[in-house]
Design an enzyme around this catalytic site. Structure first.
Site, PDB file in Angstrom:
ATOM      1  N   ASP A  21       0.947  -1.253   0.005  1.00 59.84           N
ATOM      2  CA  ASP A  21      -0.150   0.000  -0.104  1.00 59.84           C
ATOM      3  C   ASP A  21       0.882   1.379  -0.001  1.00 59.84           C
ATOM      4  O   ASP A  21       1.120   2.031   0.971  1.00 59.84           O
ATOM      5  CB  ASP A  21      -1.218   0.021   1.300  1.00 59.84           C
ATOM      6  CG  ASP A  21      -2.102   0.871   0.980  1.00 59.84           C
ATOM      7  OD1 ASP A  21      -2.152   1.570  -0.061  1.00 59.84           O
ATOM      8  OD2 ASP A  21      -2.947   0.922   2.014  1.00 59.84           O
TER       9      ASP A  21
ATOM     10  N   HIS B  69       3.132   7.033   5.114  1.00 58.20           N
ATOM     11  CA  HIS B  69       4.225   6.320   6.074  1.00 58.20           C
ATOM     12  C   HIS B  69       4.420   4.986   5.297  1.00 58.20           C
ATOM     13  O   HIS B  69       4.962   4.036   6.080  1.00 58.20           O
ATOM     14  CB  HIS B  69       3.551   5.926   7.428  1.00 58.20           C
ATOM     15  CG  HIS B  69       1.942   5.512   7.552  1.00 58.20           C
ATOM     16  ND1 HIS B  69       0.923   5.977   8.285  1.00 58.20           N
ATOM     17  CD2 HIS B  69       1.319   4.669   6.855  1.00 58.20           C
ATOM     18  CE1 HIS B  69      -0.216   5.469   8.174  1.00 58.20           C
ATOM     19  NE2 HIS B  69      -0.045   4.574   7.257  1.00 58.20           N
TER      20      HIS B  69
ATOM     21  N   HIS C  78       4.229   5.080  13.294  1.00 56.08           N
ATOM     22  CA  HIS C  78       2.919   5.467  12.503  1.00 56.08           C
ATOM     23  C   HIS C  78       1.526   5.130  13.071  1.00 56.08           C
ATOM     24  O   HIS C  78       0.522   5.604  12.545  1.00 56.08           O
ATOM     25  CB  HIS C  78       3.225   4.700  11.042  1.00 56.08           C
ATOM     26  CG  HIS C  78       2.538   3.452  11.120  1.00 56.08           C
ATOM     27  ND1 HIS C  78       2.903   2.359  11.809  1.00 56.08           N
ATOM     28  CD2 HIS C  78       1.561   2.901  10.025  1.00 56.08           C
ATOM     29  CE1 HIS C  78       2.182   1.388  11.453  1.00 56.08           C
ATOM     30  NE2 HIS C  78       1.536   1.650  10.493  1.00 56.08           N
TER      31      HIS C  78
END
Lengths: 485, 143
Positions: free
Chosen positions: A97, A334, A408
């Site tokens: 992702d 992130h 994160h």
């Protein structure tokens, strides 16, 4: 989980595995955590962070942040600086992702003003911002137009009326990584993602309405600089990434790298998920240009979602979003790789920073920060579980020890299946509502998987980042409404 | 059901083992295990559309990787939930080719209890092996 016996405690919050821990380690591995969090790290973290330490061209250390947990390739929370001339680029150091990230938006509404309309607000957001498996978005573009979206990121959104000019300045890299090249992405990646602009996704992705309670302000002056000025001020935080497009870009190049890594470049890795190529090779540069497309898709995705959020607030409160003060605090990625300049042993060097489940956290005065944050340091948005709350932090000068990188999120401690056995989505929703959090989810099973008890304690994680000198707490934000994929 | 989810590895994601007497059966089991992460009751997927999947690779494990990725692709690109009905793998001197028929329908949240979205098949601990009973795969999906 017992820690490896070879681990050395460097300070209260810094732990080191020496190069003797595993054959092939180029540098030691450093984990930032309190003793308690260290004991909660799963075995995968130690194995994976030391695999990262074996990658060619890694500089100083392989790092893992306090929210670290077992991922694939890099651990989640893994960070590595690569020498761009001698080092590699690896999709396993960025994640599937690509540019999964967080965005935080202000309002000038207080909890008392929002509370009577909370259900209406969450229900509308649920319908207007599609979430869950295979959801398609509201921004309809052709394949060709999608290529422009991925090359231009938030700039495309601005040209098409989905952004306020100031939004771009409040987005990491202005919402567009330069050098994105759509000729480096496959038709398959386009087909998979061109209809997903404006979707949240699923898993731990969410859109949350939160409150900054006066008792949860750690630094009033910085909070003010970040726009938190009212008691019980309502803000909106959301977490999502580049959707199927980014996942396909990473999948495509994982196979490209696997085919050439050993045969063409003689590189061997401890985990095939760390498949890589020299950064300066053709394959490395192609992936870098394709990855930037996915980064830009994610910025555009979060930007059009923000557009929708503003529309919903305007509808529900019958006021213009500018009048509601719906300015962005910041948007931070992130899951990325990017070239940054940092001091290494007193010398300024260009480094290819891989951050996977780790957030850039520039300190005060650093280049690349918007003028308004030059003195405070970069806003860092840390998403907690939907039950416990999230944090707004600031970058600090001592962040240089991790090339200005911090945590994160919370980090999971329970498998998804275990969480599903232990919690029931419907019951969890009722219990949360009784505690003043209205949650709406596409999936009961998905909701159960995200129960707060499946995560590390977010308070401990952010405290550890502060103790370690990676970032400092500014405001804790507690949820009152949540849309889950 | 010829697969089971593994709970002690990759906590944030979904890990499974799938098996079969033949390699083809194991591929079908792995496809169902992947789909079952996203859809809670596979029996709710109707056979409205038929898709032919074709992949090839010189390594059997990467053939499985590519095959599972096809299912994930259709889930996003066409919102199709698919169940694999047949798999034929042919071994050539330096290549495996796979032909498969999958049937399914467009996802419908009103009828399909959806769970976590699968982003990708990872290669972390990815393994295809021959066992005494047949074939087994170990797969970690990114959630």
């Amino acid at each position: 989980m017992p820690m490896p016996s070879e681990i050395k405690r460097i300070s209260d919050t810094v732990w080191e595995l020496p190069t003797s821990y595993k054959e092939g380690m180029q540098v030691p591995a450093r984990i930032f955590a309190t003793e308690k969090l260290m004991h909660e790290m799963d075995a995968g973290v130690f194995d994976q962070v030391t695999n990262v330490a074996c990658l060619p061209g890694i500089v100083k250390y392989a790092y893992c942040m306090p929210d670290g947990h077992w991922g694939y390739g890099f651990p989640i929370g893994g960070t590595a600086a690569m020498d761009p001339e001698k080092g590699v680029i690896s999709p396993g150091g960025i994640g599937f992702d690509i540019n999964c990230g967080m965005r935080l938006v202000l309002t000038n509404l207080t909890y008392d003003e929002v509370k009577p309309r909370l259900h209406q607000l969450v229900d509308r957001l649920y319908y207007r911002v599609p979430a869950g498996v295979g959801s398609h978005g509201f921004v309809k573009v052709s394949h060709d137009e999608f290529c422009r979206v991925v090359e231009q990121g938030s700039r495309w959104c601005q040209h098409h009326g989905y952004a306020w000019p100031e939004d771009l300045a409040m987005t990491e890299e202005g919402g567009c990584f330069e050098g994105a090249d759509a000729s480096k992405i496959t038709v398959k990646a386009i087909e998979r993602g061109y209809n997903q602009l404006g979707t949240l996704g699923s898993g731990n992705h969410y859109l949350e309405i939160q409150v900054a309670k006066p008792g949860n302000i750690f630094d009033e002056e910085t909070a003010r600089a970040f726009g938190i000025t009212l008691p019980d001020q309502v803000v909106v935080m959301f977490h999502c990434g580049s959707r199927g497009f980014g996942h396909q870009v990473a999948t495509d190049y994982l196979q490209t790298f696997l085919a050439v890594m050993e045969r063409k470049y003689g590189i061997r890795v401890g985990d095939r998920e760390l498949a890589c190529a020299p950064f300066r090779s053709r394959e490395g540069q192609d992936y870098f240009a394709a990855m930037k497309c996915a980064v830009n898709m994610a910025f555009a995705n979060r930007q059009v979602i923000l557009h929708r959020i503003r529309e919903v607030f305007a509808d529900v409160f019958s006021r213009d979003p500018t009048d509601l003060g719906m300015n962005m605090v910041y948007d931070v990625a992130h899951n990325t790789a990017k070239l940054e300049k940092h001091l290494v042993d007193g010398q300024k060097r260009e480094l290819l920073m891989h951050r996977k489940g780790a957030t850039r956290a520039f300190g005060p005065g650093m280049e690349g920060l918007p003028e308004c944050y030059r003195e405070t340091g970069q806003p860092v948005i840390i998403g907690g579980s939907m039950e416990t709350g999230s944090y707004l932090l600031a970058g600090v000068k001592s962040g240089d020890q991790s090339f200005y990188t911090t945590a994160h999120g919370s980090g999971r401690t329970m498998s998804r299946h275990q969480a599903k056995r232990q919690f029931r989505g419907e019951k969890l929703q009722r219990e949360m509502e009784a505690r003043g959090i209205y949650v709406k989810s596409v999936s009961w099973g998905g909701l159960a998987e995200e129960a707060g008890a499946a995560y590390k304690n977010i308070d401990e994680v952010v405290e550890a980042t502060e103790l370690a000198g990676l970032s400092r707490r500014v405001v804790k934000l507690v949820p009152i409404g949540n849309v889950k994929g | 059901m010829p697969y089971r989810y593994l709970e002690d590895i990759a906590l944030a994601d979904a890990a499974f083992e799938a098996w079969g007497t033949t390699v083809e059966e194991m591929f079908i089991a792995a496809a169902d295990a992947t789909m079952n992460v996203m859809v809670e009751e596979l029996a709710t997927i109707h056979r409205d559309r038929e898709i032919r999947l074709e992949v090839e690779h010189d390594a059997l494990d990467i053939l499985l990787f590519k095959f599972l990725n096809e299912l994930i692709f259709y889930k996003d690109a066409e919102r199709l939930l698919l169940r694999v009905e047949s798999v034929t793998i042919t071994r050539h001197p330096s290549l495996f080719t796979l032909h498969s028929v999958a049937c399914g329908e467009e996802l419908n949240p009103a009828r399909h209890a959806l769970s976590a979205d699968v982003k990708a098949v990872t290669l972390h601990r990815f393994k295809v092996e021959q066992t005494e009973e047949g074939w087994k795969a170990t797969v970690i999906l990114d959630i």
